[in-house]
Design a protein around this motif. Structure first.
Motif, mmCIF file in Angstrom:
data_model
loop_
_atom_site.group_PDB
_atom_site.id
_atom_site.type_symbol
_atom_site.label_atom_id
_atom_site.label_comp_id
_atom_site.label_asym_id
_atom_site.label_seq_id
_atom_site.Cartn_x
_atom_site.Cartn_y
_atom_site.Cartn_z
ATOM 1 N N ILE A 266 34.239 41.048 60.926
ATOM 2 C CA ILE A 266 34.907 39.818 61.361
ATOM 3 C C ILE A 266 35.841 39.322 60.269
ATOM 4 C CG2 ILE A 266 34.550 37.413 62.038
ATOM 5 C CD1 ILE A 266 31.896 38.263 63.305
ATOM 6 N N ASP A 267 35.349 39.287 59.035
ATOM 7 C CA ASP A 267 36.187 38.858 57.912
ATOM 8 C C ASP A 267 37.384 39.781 57.720
ATOM 9 O OD1 ASP A 267 34.875 36.515 57.025
ATOM 10 O OD2 ASP A 267 33.384 37.696 55.947
ATOM 11 N N SER A 268 37.165 41.084 57.861
ATOM 12 C CA SER A 268 38.236 42.048 57.630
ATOM 13 C C SER A 268 39.359 41.899 58.645
ATOM 14 C CB SER A 268 37.678 43.471 57.675
ATOM 15 O OG SER A 268 36.787 43.698 56.608
ATOM 16 N N PHE A 269 39.010 41.762 59.914
ATOM 17 C CA PHE A 269 40.038 41.626 60.944
ATOM 18 C C PHE A 269 40.767 40.296 60.816
ATOM 19 C CE2 PHE A 269 37.007 44.511 63.394
ATOM 20 C CZ PHE A 269 37.661 45.659 62.955
ATOM 21 N N ALA A 270 40.031 39.236 60.511
ATOM 22 C CA ALA A 270 40.671 37.937 60.315
ATOM 23 C C ALA A 270 41.653 37.992 59.144
ATOM 24 C CB ALA A 270 39.620 36.864 60.085
ATOM 25 N N ALA A 271 41.317 38.767 58.104
ATOM 26 C CA ALA A 271 42.195 38.893 56.942
ATOM 27 C C ALA A 271 43.489 39.621 57.279
ATOM 28 C CB ALA A 271 41.468 39.620 55.808
ATOM 29 N N CYS A 272 43.503 40.327 58.405
ATOM 30 C CA CYS A 272 44.726 41.007 58.850
ATOM 31 C C CYS A 272 45.688 40.048 59.551
ATOM 32 C CB CYS A 272 44.383 42.142 59.809
ATOM 33 S SG CYS A 272 43.449 43.489 59.082
ATOM 34 N N GLY A 273 45.274 38.797 59.716
ATOM 35 C CA GLY A 273 46.154 37.817 60.333
ATOM 36 C C GLY A 273 46.018 37.710 61.828
ATOM 37 N N VAL A 274 44.855 38.149 62.376
ATOM 38 C CA VAL A 274 44.610 38.023 63.810
ATOM 39 C C VAL A 274 43.280 37.315 64.025
ATOM 40 C CG1 VAL A 274 45.943 40.073 64.468
ATOM 41 C CG2 VAL A 274 43.506 40.302 63.906
ATOM 42 N N LYS A 275 43.081 36.815 65.235
ATOM 43 C CA LYS A 275 41.793 36.263 65.616
ATOM 44 C C LYS A 275 40.839 37.413 65.955
ATOM 45 C CE LYS A 275 42.172 31.723 65.488
ATOM 46 N NZ LYS A 275 41.244 30.872 64.703
ATOM 47 N N VAL A 276 39.559 37.096 65.963
ATOM 48 C CA VAL A 276 38.531 38.063 66.326
ATOM 49 C C VAL A 276 37.888 37.603 67.622
ATOM 50 C CG1 VAL A 276 36.389 39.201 65.630
ATOM 51 C CG2 VAL A 276 38.127 38.611 63.913
ATOM 52 N N MET A 277 37.666 38.552 68.533
ATOM 53 C CA MET A 277 36.983 38.281 69.781
ATOM 54 C C MET A 277 35.780 39.204 69.911
ATOM 55 S SD MET A 277 40.176 38.060 72.425
ATOM 56 C CE MET A 277 41.174 36.581 72.562
ATOM 57 N N VAL A 278 34.669 38.674 70.396
ATOM 58 C CA VAL A 278 33.538 39.500 70.809
ATOM 59 C C VAL A 278 33.717 39.666 72.311
ATOM 60 C CG1 VAL A 278 31.040 39.582 71.092
ATOM 61 C CG2 VAL A 278 32.048 38.770 68.945
ATOM 62 N N ILE B 166 25.900 34.261 63.413
ATOM 63 C CA ILE B 166 27.099 34.846 62.806
ATOM 64 C C ILE B 166 28.349 34.262 63.445
ATOM 65 C CG2 ILE B 166 28.439 36.983 62.578
ATOM 66 C CD1 ILE B 166 25.754 38.462 62.251
ATOM 67 N N TYR B 167 28.376 34.203 64.768
ATOM 68 C CA TYR B 167 29.566 33.691 65.455
ATOM 69 C C TYR B 167 29.826 32.230 65.083
ATOM 70 C CZ TYR B 167 28.456 37.779 68.372
ATOM 71 O OH TYR B 167 28.134 39.034 68.820
ATOM 72 N N ARG B 168 28.771 31.483 64.967
ATOM 73 C CA ARG B 168 28.937 30.068 64.597
ATOM 74 C C ARG B 168 29.514 29.932 63.194
ATOM 75 N NH1 ARG B 168 26.070 26.216 62.017
ATOM 76 N NH2 ARG B 168 26.334 24.056 62.759
ATOM 77 N N ARG B 169 29.020 30.754 62.263
ATOM 78 C CA ARG B 169 29.541 30.701 60.891
ATOM 79 C C ARG B 169 31.020 31.064 60.848
ATOM 80 N NH1 ARG B 169 24.589 33.052 59.510
ATOM 81 N NH2 ARG B 169 25.439 35.151 59.245
ATOM 82 N N HIS B 170 31.437 31.932 61.742
ATOM 83 C CA HIS B 170 32.817 32.447 61.714
ATOM 84 C C HIS B 170 33.669 31.848 62.823
ATOM 85 C CE1 HIS B 170 32.160 35.594 58.640
ATOM 86 N NE2 HIS B 170 30.920 35.569 59.094
ATOM 87 N N ARG B 171 33.272 30.702 63.344
ATOM 88 C CA ARG B 171 33.969 30.149 64.506
ATOM 89 C C ARG B 171 35.433 29.845 64.215
ATOM 90 N NH1 ARG B 171 30.179 26.551 62.607
ATOM 91 N NH2 ARG B 171 30.830 24.406 62.130
ATOM 92 N N HIS B 172 35.774 29.564 62.950
ATOM 93 C CA HIS B 172 37.174 29.295 62.604
ATOM 94 C C HIS B 172 38.033 30.556 62.667
ATOM 95 C CE1 HIS B 172 35.243 30.652 58.930
ATOM 96 N NE2 HIS B 172 36.426 30.897 58.404
ATOM 97 N N GLN B 173 37.383 31.747 62.669
ATOM 98 C CA GLN B 173 38.115 33.014 62.720
ATOM 99 C C GLN B 173 38.130 33.630 64.116
ATOM 100 O OE1 GLN B 173 35.505 34.798 59.787
ATOM 101 N NE2 GLN B 173 37.148 34.853 58.262
ATOM 102 N N MET B 174 37.393 33.039 65.036
ATOM 103 C CA MET B 174 37.182 33.649 66.351
ATOM 104 C C MET B 174 37.807 32.808 67.453
ATOM 105 S SD MET B 174 33.210 34.920 65.941
ATOM 106 C CE MET B 174 33.208 35.648 67.592
#
Length: 369
Positions: free
Chosen positions: A244-256, A310-318
């Protein structure tokens, strides 16, 4: 005694209040929470499913009716009835709609890669067919679909490109061509890359390279979809979270995008969500044909709570979480990778009854910091 009774009553009222809320009332404050629907559900023919969608989800996606073999089974002959029914369902129930999927090596009509003599088509022919399919489909749903899974499952677990007909005939730039065609057909639609086993470091790194390469060329890509067909003991959650962190660092949102949980034992040699896998049935691979034991349900519940933590912790990236189906009755995991099993992978049982895990996820998400 009176104080204890008041406290007990307050606890009961709080539990009732949580249960009265839907997932979308809580998770929906941070991101979309969605579900995949089959054509019977999206036509409104399953009232129990409709009630669940209205209460719990603010987003829907087609399980199958927007795939190429269903939309264009014969060249130039498009059939949109089932997909249009889903559009109407989403509109009538105030749901955001995701399109799934435009380019995938599986569930594609047989004619797509062959000429009339049965020979493999040339690069130019396949590029033309792919572009026409994308433009026709995306154009038909322009303004009705929030975003599209443009390319699905183009990377192998080792990080190499999957040797699909799209890759073998066109080359790796089929992905760029597909994204550009989708953007041309609907400049307002979001565009996604979708794949499984993205906690695998080699695959994660390859998808990051793909995203960065597309962005460097000015190609629109808004999110990476992590399919998340998970099990009780896979994937490794630290690696999953790192992705999740890696994809967000690419400048995109992450979706499950295709979340479910396989509670059954895996056959020897099973790996990921590669749809071509088909193993022989054995009773030992179907240990709970009548009901799920309490001990396994507790593991099921704990695993989902770990994932949603995990999703809650990363909600700003998702931007979205989507369950791959409503009820255990309809889950594809009843037949994958072994036909005829009884799986218990989703939030609602075979009678569309809500499992206790739903309220626990709502309670978990409400524990805001």
């Amino acid at each position: 005694m009176k104080r204890l009774m008041i406290a007990a009553l307050a606890a009961l009222l709080q539990a009732a209040s949580l249960h009265a809320q839907g997932l979308k009332d809580v998770i929906g404050k941070d991101m979309l929470i969605g579900v995949a629907l089959n054509k019977w559900q999206s036509s409104g023919g399953v009232p129990e499913a409709t009630a669940i969608v209205r209460k719990h989800f603010n987003s829907v996606v087609a399980e199958n009716c927007m795939k190429s073999e269903n939309l264009q089974p014969r060249e130039g002959k498009f059939y949109f009835d089932a997909a249009d029914s889903l559009v109407a369902f989403a509109r009538d129930n105030n749901q955001t709609l995701t399109g799934h999927c435009l380019v995938w090596h599986s569930q594609v009509p047989r004619w797509f890669f062959k000429d009339k003599a049965g020979r493999t088509v040339t690069r130019d022919v396949l590029v033309g067919r792919m572009r026409r399919h994308i433009k026709k489909v995306v154009g038909h749903f322009k303004g009705k679909v929030r975003g599209w899974d443009v390319v699905n499952e183009a990377i192998e677990d080792d990080g190499s490109f999957r040797k699909s007909p799209f890759y073998s005939i066109i080359g790796e730039d089929f992905i760029e061509i597909a994204f550009r065609a989708a953007h041309e057909a609907d400049p307002g639609a979001e565009l996604y890359y979708n794949d499984y086993s993205l906690s695998n470091p080699a695959k994660r790194d390859a998808v990051c390279r793909l995203v960065r390469r597309l962005k460097s060329k000015g190609v629109r890509i808004d999110a990476v979809g992590m399919q998340s067909h998970n099990g009780l003991d896979y994937p490794d959650l630290s690696a999953y979270e790192a992705s999740i962190d890696s994809f967000a660092a690419c400048g995109v949102k992450v979706m499950v995008t295709e979340l479910d949980l396989n509670v059954l034992p895996s056959p020897k040699g099973f790996s990921g969500a590669r749809i071509e896998q088909d193993f022989e049935y054995h009773k030992r691979l179907n240990p709970y044909p009548e009901a799920l034991p309490d001990s396994i349900y507790r593991k099921f519940e704990q695993r989902y709570l770990e994932l949603f933590s995990i999703y809650r912790r990363h909600r700003h990236q998702m931007s979205r979480i989507t369950l791959w189906g409503i009820s255990d009755r309809d889950s594809w995991l009843n037949d994958f990778p072994v036909h005829g099993r009884t799986n218990y992978s989703l939030f609602f049982d075979r009678n569309y009854a809500e499992k206790p895990v739903v309220s626990k996820i709502i309670e978990l998400w409400e524990g805001r910091d």
